[in-house]
Design a protein around this motif. Structure first.
Motif, PDB file in Angstrom:
ATOM      1  N   ASP A 177     -34.534  -8.587 -19.774  1.00  0.00           N
ATOM      2  CA  ASP A 177     -33.136  -8.735 -20.185  1.00  0.00           C
ATOM      3  C   ASP A 177     -32.830 -10.138 -20.684  1.00  0.00           C
ATOM      4  O   ASP A 177     -31.759 -10.360 -21.266  1.00  0.00           O
ATOM      5  CB  ASP A 177     -32.206  -8.394 -19.019  1.00  0.00           C
ATOM      6  CG  ASP A 177     -32.320  -6.940 -18.595  1.00  0.00           C
ATOM      7  OD1 ASP A 177     -32.643  -6.111 -19.467  1.00  0.00           O
ATOM      8  OD2 ASP A 177     -32.096  -6.645 -17.405  1.00  0.00           O
ATOM      9  N   ARG A 178     -33.737 -11.067 -20.463  1.00  0.00           N
ATOM     10  CA  ARG A 178     -33.510 -12.439 -20.912  1.00  0.00           C
ATOM     11  C   ARG A 178     -33.703 -12.542 -22.419  1.00  0.00           C
ATOM     12  O   ARG A 178     -34.509 -11.825 -23.024  1.00  0.00           O
ATOM     13  CB  ARG A 178     -34.453 -13.389 -20.179  1.00  0.00           C
ATOM     14  CG  ARG A 178     -34.090 -13.520 -18.703  1.00  0.00           C
ATOM     15  CD  ARG A 178     -35.213 -14.058 -17.856  1.00  0.00           C
ATOM     16  NE  ARG A 178     -35.708 -15.348 -18.295  1.00  0.00           N
ATOM     17  CZ  ARG A 178     -36.516 -16.119 -17.565  1.00  0.00           C
ATOM     18  NH1 ARG A 178     -36.888 -15.714 -16.345  1.00  0.00           N
ATOM     19  NH2 ARG A 178     -36.944 -17.255 -18.027  1.00  0.00           N
ATOM     20  N   THR A 179     -32.937 -13.439 -23.039  1.00  0.00           N
ATOM     21  CA  THR A 179     -32.928 -13.546 -24.497  1.00  0.00           C
ATOM     22  C   THR A 179     -34.295 -13.905 -25.052  1.00  0.00           C
ATOM     23  O   THR A 179     -34.711 -13.370 -26.091  1.00  0.00           O
ATOM     24  CB  THR A 179     -31.900 -14.616 -24.931  1.00  0.00           C
ATOM     25  OG1 THR A 179     -30.624 -14.294 -24.375  1.00  0.00           O
ATOM     26  CG2 THR A 179     -31.785 -14.669 -26.441  1.00  0.00           C
ATOM     27  N   GLU A 180     -35.017 -14.786 -24.381  1.00  0.00           N
ATOM     28  CA  GLU A 180     -36.303 -15.231 -24.914  1.00  0.00           C
ATOM     29  C   GLU A 180     -37.363 -14.130 -24.897  1.00  0.00           C
ATOM     30  O   GLU A 180     -38.411 -14.268 -25.529  1.00  0.00           O
ATOM     31  CB  GLU A 180     -36.814 -16.447 -24.139  1.00  0.00           C
ATOM     32  CG  GLU A 180     -37.023 -16.211 -22.660  1.00  0.00           C
ATOM     33  CD  GLU A 180     -35.806 -16.579 -21.832  1.00  0.00           C
ATOM     34  OE1 GLU A 180     -35.982 -16.944 -20.656  1.00  0.00           O
ATOM     35  OE2 GLU A 180     -34.682 -16.501 -22.370  1.00  0.00           O
ATOM     36  N   ASP A 228     -44.023 -15.445 -27.002  1.00  0.00           N
ATOM     37  CA  ASP A 228     -43.035 -14.969 -26.032  1.00  0.00           C
ATOM     38  C   ASP A 228     -43.689 -14.080 -24.982  1.00  0.00           C
ATOM     39  O   ASP A 228     -43.313 -14.116 -23.801  1.00  0.00           O
ATOM     40  CB  ASP A 228     -41.920 -14.193 -26.750  1.00  0.00           C
ATOM     41  CG  ASP A 228     -41.100 -15.069 -27.681  1.00  0.00           C
ATOM     42  OD1 ASP A 228     -41.105 -16.300 -27.477  1.00  0.00           O
ATOM     43  OD2 ASP A 228     -40.469 -14.526 -28.603  1.00  0.00           O
ATOM     44  N   LEU A 229     -44.672 -13.281 -25.409  1.00  0.00           N
ATOM     45  CA  LEU A 229     -45.385 -12.426 -24.461  1.00  0.00           C
ATOM     46  C   LEU A 229     -46.185 -13.274 -23.472  1.00  0.00           C
ATOM     47  O   LEU A 229     -46.246 -12.950 -22.280  1.00  0.00           O
ATOM     48  CB  LEU A 229     -46.310 -11.469 -25.213  1.00  0.00           C
ATOM     49  CG  LEU A 229     -47.069 -10.448 -24.363  1.00  0.00           C
ATOM     50  CD1 LEU A 229     -46.095  -9.518 -23.646  1.00  0.00           C
ATOM     51  CD2 LEU A 229     -48.033  -9.636 -25.219  1.00  0.00           C
ATOM     52  N   ALA A 230     -46.786 -14.365 -23.948  1.00  0.00           N
ATOM     53  CA  ALA A 230     -47.494 -15.276 -23.044  1.00  0.00           C
ATOM     54  C   ALA A 230     -46.520 -15.931 -22.075  1.00  0.00           C
ATOM     55  O   ALA A 230     -46.816 -16.099 -20.880  1.00  0.00           O
ATOM     56  CB  ALA A 230     -48.245 -16.322 -23.858  1.00  0.00           C
ATOM     57  N   ALA A 344     -33.233 -28.512 -24.402  1.00  0.00           N
ATOM     58  CA  ALA A 344     -33.767 -27.153 -24.359  1.00  0.00           C
ATOM     59  C   ALA A 344     -33.913 -26.714 -22.922  1.00  0.00           C
ATOM     60  O   ALA A 344     -34.286 -27.496 -22.055  1.00  0.00           O
ATOM     61  CB  ALA A 344     -35.119 -27.085 -25.071  1.00  0.00           C
ATOM     62  N   VAL A 345     -33.623 -25.457 -22.682  1.00  0.00           N
ATOM     63  CA  VAL A 345     -33.784 -24.891 -21.352  1.00  0.00           C
ATOM     64  C   VAL A 345     -35.224 -24.420 -21.205  1.00  0.00           C
ATOM     65  O   VAL A 345     -35.687 -23.573 -21.961  1.00  0.00           O
ATOM     66  CB  VAL A 345     -32.813 -23.717 -21.128  1.00  0.00           C
ATOM     67  CG1 VAL A 345     -33.015 -23.125 -19.751  1.00  0.00           C
ATOM     68  CG2 VAL A 345     -31.382 -24.191 -21.313  1.00  0.00           C
ATOM     69  N   SER A 346     -35.943 -24.980 -20.245  1.00  0.00           N
ATOM     70  CA  SER A 346     -37.352 -24.643 -20.065  1.00  0.00           C
ATOM     71  C   SER A 346     -37.498 -23.509 -19.075  1.00  0.00           C
ATOM     72  O   SER A 346     -36.666 -23.317 -18.195  1.00  0.00           O
ATOM     73  CB  SER A 346     -38.131 -25.865 -19.577  1.00  0.00           C
ATOM     74  OG  SER A 346     -37.612 -26.301 -18.331  1.00  0.00           O
TER      75      SER A 346
END
Length: 355
Positions: A177-180, A228-230, A344-346
């Protein structure tokens, strides 16, 4: 207005008009009607019913006819009203059922595949399939869960073990559900193995560059969904670690990643299932099965791409993969926090770059 009035009100109005008209005809205009009868029926005036009474009877008959018609119209209006209410209720039920069915289909199938089935008039025998050239595939298993699972009485016949597994899988699902992680699609779970893919959604094929052709995009632009999958695989490790702390367990993930082309499709007439097939899937499965608990294993092609995104690797060396021979593999250990001018949010697994 007359249609909306009750038949009782109409009857009262018609009685009032009839009585008034009859009184006028019989009493007020009596001499006028008598003169009319005398002139018209001069020869047999004594054997004819006076006109004033005939008109009054005719008005009474008309009143009864109008009352019957008004009553009939009112009944039909009431039936029509009840039918409209019933139709409205049925429409609402159909809408609710359709919404419920759409939610079920969307839960079973990816959103773009569900829209394809819900928006088209396909025959049951028609097969949905789609080929993809650049897809990321992930297999993540919990090998030590089979040692944890037991059907002894202390675990209520294994129900408590399944409850914990359900909590783990649900936490993994919540990450999507997270945007990234919007470009990642869950494929299925097999026991304690979680399978996901990136790049199967329409928007992930362009990665935000819909106005540019694939060949005009750089490697970093084309494979952003794979990065993103990683990230998702690393986030799964963090999520499982947090759950271990809460439940005092020591579950560990064994993850395999791969990229390449696949064939996607929906199989099954009842409980249809979206799945992917191809050599890419087989190698990703082998990366998981030949891996080491607590590590994410990739082949050299994946390593060459993911290292450009800041992921850190340790060389494992060549391993034998069934059907492929020896493949050079690497363990992915984490990701360096990107240095940008903006804040940036890590992700939890990212570490700051101290250079």
């Amino acid at each position: 207005m007359l249609v909306q009035l009750s038949h009782v009100v109409k009857l009262a109005l018609m009685l009032l008009v009839t009585i008034a008209t009859g009184a006028v005809n019989i009493h007020s205009w009596m001499y006028i009607y008598d003169i009319y009868d005398f002139i018209r029926y001069l020869d047999y005036s004594y054997s004819v019913v006076p006109t004033r009474y005939l008109l009054t009877v005719m008005i009474i008959i008309m009143m009864m006819s109008f009352y019957y018609f008004a009553r009939h119209v009112e009944r039909q209006s009431r039936k029509l009203f009840l039918w409209k209410i019933e139709v409205h209720d049925q429409k609402e039920k159909v809408y609710e059922m359709r919404t419920y069915n759409e939610a079920l289909v969307t839960n079973m199938l990816p959103e773009h595949v569900a829209k394809h089935f819900l928006g088209s008039k396909m025959r049951d025998e028609e097969l949905y399939s789609q080929s993809y050239d650049e897809i990321g595939v992930m297999f993540a298993s919990i090998p030590n869960f089979s040692d944890f699972y037991t059907e002894e009485g202390i675990n209520n016949g294994g129900i408590e073990c399944l409850r914990i597994l359900n909590e783990i899988i649900s936490d993994f699902d919540s990450l999507l559900d997270r945007t990234e992680f919007r470009h990642i699609t869950k494929i299925k779970t097999i026991g304690s193995t979680y399978m996901a893919a990136s790049g199967v959604t329409p928007e992930s094929n362009t990665n935000g560059y819909a106005d540019r052709k694939i060949e005009d995009q750089s490697i970093l632009e084309r494979w952003q969904h794979f990065a993103d999958l990683a990230d998702f695989a690393l986030a799964m490790k963090v999520t499982l670690g947090n759950l271990n702390k809460q439940s005092f367990n020591n579950f560990m993930l064994r993850i395999g990643l791969n990229k390449g082309g696949v064939l996607a499709g929906v199989i099954g007439a009842r409980k249809p299932h979206f799945d992917i097939w191809g050599n890419t899937v087989n190698v990703a499965s082998r990366m998981e099965s030949t891996g080491v608990m607590g590590n994410i294993q990739v082949v050299e092609d994946c390593y060459n791409i993911l290292k450009e995104y800041g992921f850190r690797f340790v060389r494992r060396g060549p391993i034998y993969v069934k059907g492929k021979g020896e493949l050079l593999t690497f363990f992915m250990k984490g990701k360096d926090k990107p240095v940008t001018k903006t804040t940036a949010v890590s992700l939890p697994h990212q570490i700051p770059d101290k250079s």
